[in-house]
Design a protein around this motif. Structure first.
Motif, PDB file in Angstrom:
ATOM      1  N   UNK A 408      57.957  42.763  47.233  1.00  0.00           N
ATOM      2  CA  UNK A 408      57.160  42.240  48.332  1.00  0.00           C
ATOM      3  C   UNK A 408      55.834  41.615  48.005  1.00  0.00           C
ATOM      4  N   UNK A 409      55.507  41.421  46.724  1.00  0.00           N
ATOM      5  CA  UNK A 409      54.260  40.725  46.384  1.00  0.00           C
ATOM      6  C   UNK A 409      54.447  39.220  46.555  1.00  0.00           C
ATOM      7  N   UNK A 410      53.455  38.582  47.153  1.00  0.00           N
ATOM      8  CA  UNK A 410      53.474  37.134  47.335  1.00  0.00           C
ATOM      9  C   UNK A 410      52.938  36.465  46.088  1.00  0.00           C
ATOM     10  N   UNK A 411      53.703  35.515  45.556  1.00  0.00           N
ATOM     11  CA  UNK A 411      53.272  34.748  44.392  1.00  0.00           C
ATOM     12  C   UNK A 411      52.406  33.585  44.881  1.00  0.00           C
ATOM     13  N   UNK A 412      51.115  33.685  44.687  1.00  0.00           N
ATOM     14  CA  UNK A 412      50.212  32.694  45.277  1.00  0.00           C
ATOM     15  C   UNK A 412      50.239  31.349  44.565  1.00  0.00           C
ATOM     16  N   UNK A 413      50.595  31.343  43.279  1.00  0.00           N
ATOM     17  CA  UNK A 413      50.511  30.105  42.507  1.00  0.00           C
ATOM     18  C   UNK A 413      49.127  29.806  42.006  1.00  0.00           C
ATOM     19  N   UNK A 414      48.169  30.704  42.268  1.00  0.00           N
ATOM     20  CA  UNK A 414      46.797  30.514  41.801  1.00  0.00           C
ATOM     21  C   UNK A 414      46.570  31.262  40.500  1.00  0.00           C
ATOM     22  N   UNK A 415      45.851  30.645  39.588  1.00  0.00           N
ATOM     23  CA  UNK A 415      45.445  31.288  38.346  1.00  0.00           C
ATOM     24  C   UNK A 415      44.093  31.954  38.578  1.00  0.00           C
ATOM     25  N   UNK A 416      44.008  33.233  38.224  1.00  0.00           N
ATOM     26  CA  UNK A 416      42.797  33.987  38.540  1.00  0.00           C
ATOM     27  C   UNK A 416      42.561  35.059  37.491  1.00  0.00           C
ATOM     28  N   UNK A 417      41.373  35.625  37.555  1.00  0.00           N
ATOM     29  CA  UNK A 417      41.043  36.790  36.735  1.00  0.00           C
ATOM     30  C   UNK A 417      40.129  37.700  37.539  1.00  0.00           C
ATOM     31  N   UNK A 418      40.053  38.935  37.126  1.00  0.00           N
ATOM     32  CA  UNK A 418      39.166  39.903  37.755  1.00  0.00           C
ATOM     33  C   UNK A 418      38.031  40.238  36.810  1.00  0.00           C
TER      34      UNK A 418
END
Length: 577
Positions: A408-418
């Motif tokens: 159920x996780x949505x794949x946003x298509x965004x590249x990100x980091x925390x």
């Protein structure tokens, strides 16, 4: 849950309810409660119109009764395409109370987009303006009705004509309105997506009421706040982050702006003592430029929200000092997830990140190409699930298998980091879209249209760096015979019913398109090519040079040029909101 929509799993839904996030409140009911608490206070201001909470509540009931009198029923879908006017708010809340489902359409949408929305949702009704910014919407509505099965009711705001229903005449006794199941779909937003046509995003009463309430609480909204809706109401950012609905839940006042020009908006901020507004970077840049000669009193502003596209650091640093207010960076998507900076965050967090998720129940993962979680600080694809993030697009079963993980996780298509503190930093995106001034254009859709035009053999659309817009739309074309002029290209796209904001900003003619070792078009190579490398027709005299000066230009004059209108449609997904 409406057929074609995917609900949250029972276990997750029960957890959200038990923790008080979902409270079983319908959006129409929330307005009723606000009217009982704040009856004589101003709810909406538009030009010289002031509408109190009590007046808005009664108007919504009468509209719901009128829609029912015309045969509209609970569960039916209604495409709503209106500018920033009180009728937009009243119409949507009337449909909420009736149980009909608004489908938000941008005023810049034309035949291709509207026909698709009516077809995919099985819309029974369409609500639209009269002639707006030079475009004949009633004529478009008649065209859509003639080619769409099931579309039986056309409501026009303004000069309707004998064959259309004038929205101002829609009135009736509400009677006993049906009880709304808060877990059911309240309305539909659109995703910018990467495909040729937008995906439809169902938002329930429960999840959207929570989103609006939580964002309003986060920024400390009270009845003393005045929210200026500058961006289109169809944007998730403007409608509910906290936007219009969050303001109304708090007892504040929503001021509707017809035009985002600084002349109009700065005068409105001074006159109405606006405290909060939401901007995309392109508009923020133009507002900042205008502060150099501004004589209006903007001291009432306490918060400017910035979202819609990844802003330049230099832009972010100027907003607080220029307007004398707090800045809040926002990242979000119509599909759900919102991350926001908070009051009291260190300056580097506010200036260099988009903050932390709205909800403690938001679950974020940063994964590599193998979908394994990456160590903190590494860049990967952003995945998310939570109490206001969808579990599936409407009537898109095949696409949903790719857009969501098995759990159920949505794949946003965004590249990100925390960051080490858990703040989100957006580094780019995987999906093939151009984010121009906070608004998304599918490269595949525009390429498809370009390839239908005479003499064009191959086409590739890429985002090109632009200091003001963030990205501009670049089209690289291989042609046979005489190369078409910019006017001919735009005319051809217009004839195909494509919204003007999707037209190329820059056109480059090339002999061949570069390819990767796998035989795919190498768009990174195209993006790195410059007009200095070869002859280009990107800036034909009289067609492109001064397009951005109209609606948002330093002089603030009203205009209707193509580049002026990038705030006339929603960055539906991936950049707030």
């Amino acid at each position: 849950m409406l057929a074609g929509c995917i609900p949250w799993p029972d276990e997750a839904a029960e957890r959200y309810r038990s923790r008080g996030l979902w409270r079983g409140e319908s959006l129409g009911g929330l307005l009723r409660t606000a009217a009982e608490r704040h009856g004589p206070a101003p709810a909406l201001v538009h030009g010289g119109r002031r509408i109190s909470y009590a007046q808005l509540d009664r108007w919504v009931d009468r509209l719901a009764g009128g829609f029912a009198g015309h045969g509209l029923r609970a569960g039916e879908r209604v495409v709503v395409q209106l500018p920033n006017v009180p009728e937009f708010v009243a119409t949507c809340f009337a449909l909420f109370r009736l149980g009909a489902k608004p489908v938000f359409a941008l005023t810049a949408h034309r035949s291709r987009e509207i026909a698709y929305l009516c077809d995919i949702t099985g819309a029974a009704a369409y609500v639209f303006p009269g002639r707006h910014r030079g475009f004949d919407h009633p004529a478009l509505a008649r065209e859509i009705r003639a080619g769409t099965h099931g579309l039986r009711l056309l409501f026009a705001l303004g000069d309707a004509g004998d064959d259309l229903i004038d929205l101002s005449t829609v009135d009736g006794e509400a009677g006993r309105l049906p009880e709304q199941d808060a877990s059911d779909v309240a309305f539909f937003l659109l995703s910018g997506g990467t495909t040729a046509i937008p995906k439809i995003i169902p938002r329930t009463h429960d999840d959207y009421a929570y989103q609006c309430r939580a964002t309003a609480d986060l920024i400390g909204f009270t009845a003393a706040d005045v929210y200026l809706a500058v961006l289109p109401l169809e944007f998730n950012f403007t409608w509910g982050c906290p936007g219009v609905i969050g303001t109304l839940l708090s007892g504040g006042t929503v001021v509707l702006a017809d035009d985002p020009t600084t002349d109009d908006c700065f005068a409105t901020i001074e006159r109405c003592r606006v405290t909060v507004t939401s901007l995309v970077p392109t508009l923020a840049q133009l507002w900042l430029e205008a502060t150099e000669w501004n004589t209006r009193d903007l001291s009432s502003l306490r918060l400017v929200q910035l979202g819609g596209a990844r802003p330049a650091r230099s832009l972010v640093e100027r907003i607080g000092p220029a307007f004398g207010c707090e800045l809040q960076q926002v990242f979000g998507m119509a599909e759900g997830l919102l991350t926001l900076t908070r009051q009291g965050d260190p300056p580097e967090t506010v200036l260099g990140t988009t903050g932390t998720p709205l909800s403690e129940e938001d679950e974020i993962r940063i994964v590599g190409e193998d979908e394994r979680d990456l160590p903190g600080g590494e860049v990967g694809e952003l995945l998310v699930r939570g109490p206001y993030t969808l579990r599936g697009y409407y009537r898109a079963a095949e696409h949903n298998t790719r857009a969501f993980t098995a759990d159920g996780f949505y794949r946003t298509g965004d590249l990100a980091r925390l960051t080490a503190n858990g703040d989100l930093v957006i580094e780019g995106r995987i999906k093939d879209v151009v984010i121009r001034g906070g608004n998304k254009t599918s490269a595949a859709e525009l390429e498809e249209h370009l390839l239908t035009l005479p003499g064009i053999l191959r086409a590739a659309v890429v985002g090109l760096p632009d200091e003001l817009l963030g990205e501009r739309i670049g089209a690289f074309l291989v042609t046979a015979g005489t190369r078409p002029s910019r006017h001919e290209l735009n005319q051809g796209l217009q004839q195909r019913g494509l919204a003007e904001y999707k037209f190329p900003d820059q056109v480059e003619f090339v002999d061949e398109l570069p390819v990767t070792p796998l035989g795919k078009i190498d768009k990174k190579a195209l993006a790195s090519m410059t007009s200095r490398d070869r002859p280009s027709t990107a800036h034909e005299e009289g067609e492109h040079g001064d397009q951005f000066q109209g609606n948002h230009g330093p002089a603030g004059r009203a205009g209707a040029t193509r580049d002026d209108r990038e705030v006339d449609r929603e960055p539906a997904r991936g950049r707030p909101a």
